[in-house]
Design an enzyme around this catalytic site. Structure first.
Site, PDB file in Angstrom:
ATOM      1  N   ASP A  13       0.807  -1.224   0.000  1.00 21.50           N
ATOM      2  CA  ASP A  13       0.000   0.000   0.000  1.00 21.50           C
ATOM      3  C   ASP A  13       0.837   1.269   0.000  1.00 21.50           C
ATOM      4  O   ASP A  13       0.442   2.307   0.552  1.00 21.50           O
ATOM      5  CB  ASP A  13      -0.967   0.014   1.201  1.00 21.50           C
ATOM      6  CG  ASP A  13      -1.909  -1.167   1.178  1.00 21.50           C
ATOM      7  OD1 ASP A  13      -2.273  -1.612   0.068  1.00 21.50           O
ATOM      8  OD2 ASP A  13      -2.285  -1.646   2.258  1.00 21.50           O
ATOM      9  N   LYS A  16       1.710   2.201  -5.117  1.00 25.53           N
ATOM     10  CA  LYS A  16       2.228   1.653  -6.378  1.00 25.53           C
ATOM     11  C   LYS A  16       1.315   2.000  -7.550  1.00 25.53           C
ATOM     12  O   LYS A  16       1.781   2.359  -8.632  1.00 25.53           O
ATOM     13  CB  LYS A  16       2.369   0.119  -6.264  1.00 25.53           C
ATOM     14  CG  LYS A  16       3.399  -0.307  -5.235  1.00 25.53           C
ATOM     15  CD  LYS A  16       3.433  -1.804  -5.049  1.00 25.53           C
ATOM     16  CE  LYS A  16       2.233  -2.381  -4.347  1.00 25.53           C
ATOM     17  NZ  LYS A  16       2.078  -2.001  -2.941  1.00 25.53           N
ATOM     18  N   GLY A  40      -4.550  -4.209  -3.903  1.00 30.29           N
ATOM     19  CA  GLY A  40      -5.547  -3.182  -4.206  1.00 30.29           C
ATOM     20  C   GLY A  40      -4.786  -1.927  -4.573  1.00 30.29           C
ATOM     21  O   GLY A  40      -4.151  -1.308  -3.723  1.00 30.29           O
ATOM     22  N   HIS A  41      -4.759  -1.590  -5.839  1.00 30.71           N
ATOM     23  CA  HIS A  41      -3.957  -0.466  -6.324  1.00 30.71           C
ATOM     24  C   HIS A  41      -4.880   0.669  -6.760  1.00 30.71           C
ATOM     25  O   HIS A  41      -5.724   0.480  -7.640  1.00 30.71           O
ATOM     26  CB  HIS A  41      -3.065  -0.903  -7.493  1.00 30.71           C
ATOM     27  CG  HIS A  41      -2.027  -1.916  -7.079  1.00 30.71           C
ATOM     28  ND1 HIS A  41      -1.115  -2.446  -7.946  1.00 30.71           N
ATOM     29  CD2 HIS A  41      -1.754  -2.467  -5.863  1.00 30.71           C
ATOM     30  CE1 HIS A  41      -0.325  -3.284  -7.283  1.00 30.71           C
ATOM     31  NE2 HIS A  41      -0.699  -3.313  -6.026  1.00 30.71           N
ATOM     32  N   GLN A 224       1.988  -5.899  -3.442  1.00 37.38           N
ATOM     33  CA  GLN A 224       2.438  -6.064  -2.050  1.00 37.38           C
ATOM     34  C   GLN A 224       3.727  -5.255  -1.811  1.00 37.38           C
ATOM     35  O   GLN A 224       3.927  -4.247  -2.465  1.00 37.38           O
ATOM     36  CB  GLN A 224       2.649  -7.562  -1.720  1.00 37.38           C
ATOM     37  CG  GLN A 224       1.360  -8.363  -1.564  1.00 37.38           C
ATOM     38  CD  GLN A 224       0.717  -8.782  -2.862  1.00 37.38           C
ATOM     39  OE1 GLN A 224       1.353  -9.352  -3.714  1.00 37.38           O
ATOM     40  NE2 GLN A 224      -0.562  -8.520  -3.029  1.00 37.38           N
TER      41      GLN A 224
HETATM   42  P1  GDP Z   1      -0.826   0.437  -3.544  1.00 37.86           P
HETATM   43  O1  GDP Z   1      -1.422  -0.841  -3.096  1.00 37.86           O
HETATM   44  O2  GDP Z   1       0.649   0.494  -3.288  1.00 37.86           O
HETATM   45  O3  GDP Z   1      -1.159   0.790  -4.955  1.00 37.86           O
HETATM   46  O4  GDP Z   1      -1.463   1.574  -2.611  1.00 37.86           O
HETATM   47  P2  GDP Z   1      -3.036   1.732  -2.256  1.00 37.86           P
HETATM   48  O5  GDP Z   1      -3.738   2.210  -3.464  1.00 37.86           O
HETATM   49  O6  GDP Z   1      -3.536   0.501  -1.599  1.00 37.86           O
HETATM   50  O7  GDP Z   1      -2.963   2.840  -1.131  1.00 37.86           O
HETATM   51  C1  GDP Z   1      -2.394   4.083  -1.379  1.00 37.86           C
HETATM   52  C2  GDP Z   1      -3.443   5.169  -1.116  1.00 37.86           C
HETATM   53  O8  GDP Z   1      -2.781   6.419  -1.101  1.00 37.86           O
HETATM   54  C3  GDP Z   1      -4.480   5.287  -2.201  1.00 37.86           C
HETATM   55  O9  GDP Z   1      -5.667   5.704  -1.611  1.00 37.86           O
HETATM   56  C4  GDP Z   1      -3.917   6.370  -3.128  1.00 37.86           C
HETATM   57  O10 GDP Z   1      -4.930   7.065  -3.866  1.00 37.86           O
HETATM   58  C5  GDP Z   1      -3.297   7.278  -2.123  1.00 37.86           C
HETATM   59  N1  GDP Z   1      -2.117   8.051  -2.553  1.00 37.86           N
HETATM   60  C6  GDP Z   1      -1.077   7.684  -3.320  1.00 37.86           C
HETATM   61  N2  GDP Z   1      -0.132   8.626  -3.325  1.00 37.86           N
HETATM   62  C7  GDP Z   1      -0.606   9.634  -2.546  1.00 37.86           C
HETATM   63  C8  GDP Z   1      -0.069  10.883  -2.114  1.00 37.86           C
HETATM   64  O11 GDP Z   1       1.032  11.273  -2.436  1.00 37.86           O
HETATM   65  N3  GDP Z   1      -0.861  11.647  -1.281  1.00 37.86           N
HETATM   66  C9  GDP Z   1      -2.078  11.248  -0.867  1.00 37.86           C
HETATM   67  N4  GDP Z   1      -2.758  12.030  -0.065  1.00 37.86           N
HETATM   68  N5  GDP Z   1      -2.604  10.072  -1.245  1.00 37.86           N
HETATM   69  C10 GDP Z   1      -1.857   9.268  -2.057  1.00 37.86           C
HETATM   70  P1  IMO Z   2      -0.940  -4.083  -2.318  1.00 45.23           P
HETATM   71  O1  IMO Z   2      -0.468  -4.606  -3.662  1.00 45.23           O
HETATM   72  C1  IMO Z   2      -1.015  -4.620   2.008  1.00 45.23           C
HETATM   73  C2  IMO Z   2      -0.937  -8.748   3.474  1.00 45.23           C
HETATM   74  C3  IMO Z   2      -2.186  -9.168   4.217  1.00 45.23           C
HETATM   75  C4  IMO Z   2      -1.597 -10.153   5.223  1.00 45.23           C
HETATM   76  C5  IMO Z   2      -0.521 -10.847   4.389  1.00 45.23           C
HETATM   77  C6  IMO Z   2      -0.961 -12.167   3.796  1.00 45.23           C
HETATM   78  O2  IMO Z   2      -2.226  -3.374  -2.356  1.00 45.23           O
HETATM   79  O3  IMO Z   2       0.169  -3.344  -1.643  1.00 45.23           O
HETATM   80  P2  IMO Z   2      -2.554 -12.771   1.741  1.00 45.23           P
HETATM   81  O4  IMO Z   2      -3.989 -12.487   1.507  1.00 45.23           O
HETATM   82  O5  IMO Z   2      -1.640 -12.216   0.713  1.00 45.23           O
HETATM   83  O6  IMO Z   2      -2.278 -14.219   2.013  1.00 45.23           O
HETATM   84  O7  IMO Z   2      -2.221 -12.019   3.139  1.00 45.23           O
HETATM   85  O8  IMO Z   2      -0.182  -9.943   3.344  1.00 45.23           O
HETATM   86  N1  IMO Z   2      -1.171  -8.208   2.121  1.00 45.23           N
HETATM   87  C7  IMO Z   2      -1.140  -6.898   1.822  1.00 45.23           C
HETATM   88  N2  IMO Z   2      -1.002  -5.823   2.627  1.00 45.23           N
HETATM   89  N3  IMO Z   2      -1.140  -4.461   0.673  1.00 45.23           N
HETATM   90  C8  IMO Z   2      -1.241  -5.537  -0.142  1.00 45.23           C
HETATM   91  O9  IMO Z   2      -1.233  -5.434  -1.486  1.00 45.23           O
HETATM   92  C9  IMO Z   2      -1.302  -6.822   0.437  1.00 45.23           C
HETATM   93  N4  IMO Z   2      -1.441  -8.064  -0.067  1.00 45.23           N
HETATM   94  C10 IMO Z   2      -1.344  -8.900   0.974  1.00 45.23           C
HETATM   95  O10 IMO Z   2      -2.809  -8.080   4.843  1.00 45.23           O
HETATM   96  O11 IMO Z   2      -0.959  -9.461   6.255  1.00 45.23           O
HETATM   97 MG    MG Z   3      -2.966  -1.509  -1.873  1.00 41.25          MG
END
Ligand code: GDP
Ligand code: IMO
Ligand code: MG
Length: 429
Positions: A13, A16, A40-41, A224
């Site tokens: 998270d 990415k 979840g991106h 991840q």
């Molecule tokens: P990922 O799994 O690495 O793609 O990250 P996620 O999408 O799960 O979580 C990142 C969250 O931060 C999302 O809600 C993005 O829209 C948000 N985000 C990404 N970069 C920034 C930033 O620079 N500032 C803010 N406020 N939100 C950001």
């Molecule tokens: P993105 O790509 C954050 C974590 C789960 C748990 C562990 C194992 O959005 O960064 P799993 O379901 O993979 O067997 O769970 O890994 N986990 C993540 N945490 N972001 C993710 O993906 C994750 N994908 C798995 O919360 O701790």
């Molecule tokens: Mg994510």
């Protein structure tokens, strides 16, 4: 270029989705290489806001093609709903995606097994996303997996299912005292999968390698984060694949010679979903402040994310294993209102000071963070696009992180939108 990897450098998270979308304008192929819909991106651009789980985040650019490699585990139901979701939002994905025939399928029984296994672990549960990821990779390793290519051939699919289901049912009914899976319930799914996905399944490895031979640009999208890596992360509190750089080569079937660079994405602080050590974790009250500003809830599961200060010990460890050419710092704006900030620069373990990330979980769990404290900037950095426009204390924060990791921060993200980005140096040549 031609192949450039963008990897999660913490516990997932990191942003990415945002960064991959930002970097993909001149990319011909963007590919997911590991994980599944546990990812979840989030992408926010002029087309809208999107939550992606399997389809690569660079797909919004008109000339960027998305592939899902052999290293990914694919839940076909989720893939179909994600395709429909994008179409409903007006995104053109016709002739824009290809799924490897070698990618393993997350079958309905994998989701059941994930839940049963987590429940039975009680207090030792991993806190998985419950998407069947671990059991799907386990069946792959058992050589009992069913692959996306099997969606093209009913007889093959049926015979594989006949082989694997008795094994699965023995575990489900004898091990967990639960209701066995009926073959017809699973078989029924094949027809929808075949109908909706047949023309999207093919030889991803060949497509990617041809593209590289033609000197096109390929972006390898990590899912991840490095500390969730099955081999190198905080085992057993990890996912079941390799989000580190090695996983990119096997997961997309390319050879390392094509790689021109690696970027590690770091959030400006730390978060973790699920169980496992997090040495710089904030207590409930302090975490609440950041969680509420930051809306730190999981994109996939909606769970509140655990929050900590930036952990430079963990960051140095992931730098060591991935060898970033550039670091990318996201969510700097989230820290705007804080009066003071901390960076964990080493750990205290008993009477010892540790500079290196301990590999022994029992040690890591007992480590206490040693912090460097920095005065906050208390002004908005939201949407800033020039480094020179950042307040001095924000620049100091960035410089301290660079110094502690030993890697330049070449991109800084100051908001969720594609355009809320500071580019200090072009990453892709
Ligand atoms: P990922 O799994 O690495 O793609 O990250 P996620 O999408 O799960 O979580 C990142 C969250 O931060 C999302 O809600 C993005 O829209 C948000 N985000 C990404 N970069 C920034 C930033 O620079 N500032 C803010 N406020 N939100 C950001
Ligand atoms: P993105 O790509 C954050 C974590 C789960 C748990 C562990 C194992 O959005 O960064 P799993 O379901 O993979 O067997 O769970 O890994 N986990 C993540 N945490 N972001 C993710 O993906 C994750 N994908 C798995 O919360 O701790
Ligand atoms: Mg994510």
């Amino acid at each position: 270029m031609p192949a450039y990897a963008v990897l999660g450098a913490q516990w997932g998270d990191e942003g990415k989705g945002k960064i991959v979308d930002f970097l993909s304008e001149d990319i011909q192929i963007v590919g997911r290489f590991s994980g599944g819909n546990n990812a979840g991106h989030t992408v926010v651009n002029d087309d809208g806001e999107f939550s992606l789980h399997l389809i690569p985040s660079g797909i919004f650019w008109p000339n960027t093609f998305g592939v899902v490699g052999a290293g990914v585990v694919v839940d076909p139901d989720i893939l179909i709903s994600e395709i429909d979701y994008l179409i409903n939002k007006g995104i053109n994905i016709t002739n824009k995606i290809l799924i490897s025939e070698r990618a393993h399928i997350v079958m309905p029984y994998h989701i059941i097994l994930d839940e049963l296994m987590e429940k039975s672990k009680g207090n030792n549960a991993i806190g998985t996303t419950g998407k069947g990821i671990g059991p799907a990779y386990a069946d792959k390793a058992y050589r009992l997996g069913i692959r996306m290519g099997d969606i093209l051939n009913l007889d093959l699919f049926k015979s594989k299912l006949n082989e694997v289901l008795p094994h699965v049912n023995r575990i489900i009914s004898n091990g967990y005292d639960s209701k066995p899976i009926l073959i017809d319930e699973v078989l029924e799914k094949w027809f929808t999968w075949n109908d909706r996905l047949s023309n999207l399944i093919g030889n991803v490895e060949k497509k990617v390698n041809n593209s590289l031979l033609n000197q096109e640009n390929v972006l390898l999208e990590g899912a991840q984060g490095a500390l969730l890596d099955l081999d190198l992360g905080t085992y057993p509190y990890v996912t079941s694949s390799n989000p580190t750089i090695g996983g990119a080569f096997t997961g997309l079937g390319i050879n390392p010679k094509w790689l021109s660079g690696i970027a590690g994405i770091f959030k400006a602080y730390t978060t973790r979903v699920g169980a496992g050590p997090l040495p710089s974790e904030l207590d409930m009250e302090s975490a609440k402040e950041i969680r509420n500003i930051a809306n730190e809830f999981g994109t996939t599961t909606g769970r509140p994310r655990r929050i900590g200060w930036f952990d430079a010990v963990a960051a140095r460890y992931t730098y060591q294993m991935n060898g970033y050419d550039s670091a990318i710092l996201t969510r700097l704006d989230i820290l705007d209102e804080l009066k003071s900030l901390k960076i964990c620069k080493s750990y205290k373990y008993g009477s010892q000071i540790l500079e290196d990330f301990p590999l022994d979980l029992a040690v890591l769990e007992k480590c206490e963070p040693i912090y460097e404290e920095i005065e906050g900037w208390c002004t908005s950095t939201y949407g800033v696009t020039e480094y020179s426009d950042l307040p001095d204390n924000a620049k100091l924060y960035v410089m301290k992180i660079e110094e502690f990791i030993g890697c330049n921060i070449d991109i800084i993200s100051t908001g969720p939108h594609r355009k809320n980005t500071i580019k200090r140096k072009p990453l892709i040549i």
